[in-house]
Design a protein around this motif. Structure first.
Motif, short mmCIF file in Angstrom:
data_model
loop_
_atom_site.label_atom_id
_atom_site.label_comp_id
_atom_site.label_asym_id
_atom_site.label_seq_id
_atom_site.Cartn_x
_atom_site.Cartn_y
_atom_site.Cartn_z
N ALA A 1 69.28 41.63 -45.91
CA ALA A 1 70.14 42.77 -46.26
C ALA A 1 71.13 43.07 -45.14
O ALA A 1 72.09 43.82 -45.34
N ARG A 2 70.88 42.47 -43.97
CA ARG A 2 71.78 42.66 -42.83
C ARG A 2 72.76 41.49 -42.74
O ARG A 2 72.56 40.45 -43.34
N SER A 3 73.82 41.68 -41.96
CA SER A 3 74.80 40.62 -41.72
C SER A 3 74.42 39.90 -40.43
O SER A 3 74.08 40.53 -39.43
N ARG B 1 77.57 31.44 -38.80
CA ARG B 1 77.22 32.63 -39.57
C ARG B 1 76.26 32.25 -40.69
O ARG B 1 76.37 31.19 -41.30
N LEU B 2 75.29 33.13 -40.93
CA LEU B 2 74.37 32.94 -42.05
C LEU B 2 75.10 33.32 -43.32
O LEU B 2 75.45 34.48 -43.53
N THR B 3 75.35 32.34 -44.18
CA THR B 3 76.14 32.59 -45.38
C THR B 3 75.35 32.36 -46.67
O THR B 3 75.82 32.75 -47.74
N VAL B 4 74.19 31.70 -46.57
CA VAL B 4 73.41 31.46 -47.78
C VAL B 4 72.33 32.52 -47.92
O VAL B 4 71.72 32.94 -46.93
N GLY B 5 72.11 32.99 -49.13
CA GLY B 5 71.09 33.99 -49.38
C GLY B 5 69.79 33.38 -49.84
O GLY B 5 69.65 32.15 -49.92
N TYR C 1 68.95 35.29 -37.03
CA TYR C 1 68.13 35.61 -38.21
C TYR C 1 66.76 34.95 -38.08
O TYR C 1 65.73 35.59 -38.33
N SER C 2 66.74 33.68 -37.68
CA SER C 2 65.46 32.98 -37.51
C SER C 2 64.60 33.68 -36.46
O SER C 2 63.39 33.86 -36.65
N ASP C 3 65.22 34.08 -35.36
CA ASP C 3 64.47 34.76 -34.29
C ASP C 3 63.89 36.09 -34.77
O ASP C 3 62.79 36.48 -34.36
#
Length: 198
Positions: A163-165, A23-27, A172-174
């Motif tokens: 702004a999305r989960s 999961r992407l957890t860092v902003g 996210y990278s894609d």
């Protein structure tokens, strides 16, 4: 750019992601000049790790890439580094020394290996010398450093996506691919390389 060696063996043909999706957890963080110091520390660590294994051969390429390499650009606090080696299939020459230096394997796929720090704050992308991906990373980095409009566009895109989960950081990278492709095309035109993909 230096030439790669003849591969010692066939490369891997599958994608192995050690540990599975994350999961992407860092902003996004505002640009931090300390990222350049993190790069330099890891550049020396990588260089030292590979020096013994590559005694007598051509020097490796070690470059700071990604958003943390662009002053003024907000980024996830993960420093990306690209390393070019003579033979991507000769893992004993680079992967074993990098693991011994404390990095952890995350991805093994055709033409690319990714190791990272246990803290996951530094990602080291390993490619073979001459791989077009290396030129692409450097083209994008140098263009974003020089072009405020595209730098702002890229940051705005990242902020909108953040702004999305995201259950998978790779997704996210894609999602950034379309804007990256457009920026790289402008970068190629600006550099007079529009007929050479990167």
């Amino acid at each position: 750019m230096q030439h790669s060696e003849a591969p010692r063996r066939a490369d891997v043909t599958t994608v192995e992601i050690v540990g599975g999706p994350e999961r992407l957890t860092v902003g996004l963080h505002e640009y931090d000049p300390g990222w350049a110091t993190v790069f330099e520390t890891n550049r020396r660590r990588i260089q030292d790790a590979l020096a013994g294994a590559r005694a007598g051969s051509e020097p490796v390429v070690i470059e700071h890439i990604g958003s943390t390499s662009v002053p003024g650009l907000a980024a996830k606090p993960i420093v990306d580094i690209v390393v070019a080696v003579g033979d991507i299939t000769a893992e004993e020459d680079y992967l074993d020394p990098l693991l011994a230096a404390g990095y952890v394997l995350r991805v093994r796929e055709p033409g690319h290996r990714l190791v990272r720090t246990p803290e996951r704050d530094v990602h080291v992308h390993v490619y073979q010398l001459g791989d077009p991906a290396i030129a692409g990373y450097l083209l994008l980095r140098d263009h974003l450093r020089a072009d405020p409009a595209d730098r702002a566009l890229y940051e705005g895109t990242k902020r909108a996506l953040m702004a999305r989960s995201w259950a998978d950081m790779n997704a996210y990278s894609d999602a950034k691919t379309e804007v990256i492709v457009a920026i790289k095309e402008r970068a190629r035109r600006a550099a007079g390389l529009s007929d050479r993909p990167a």
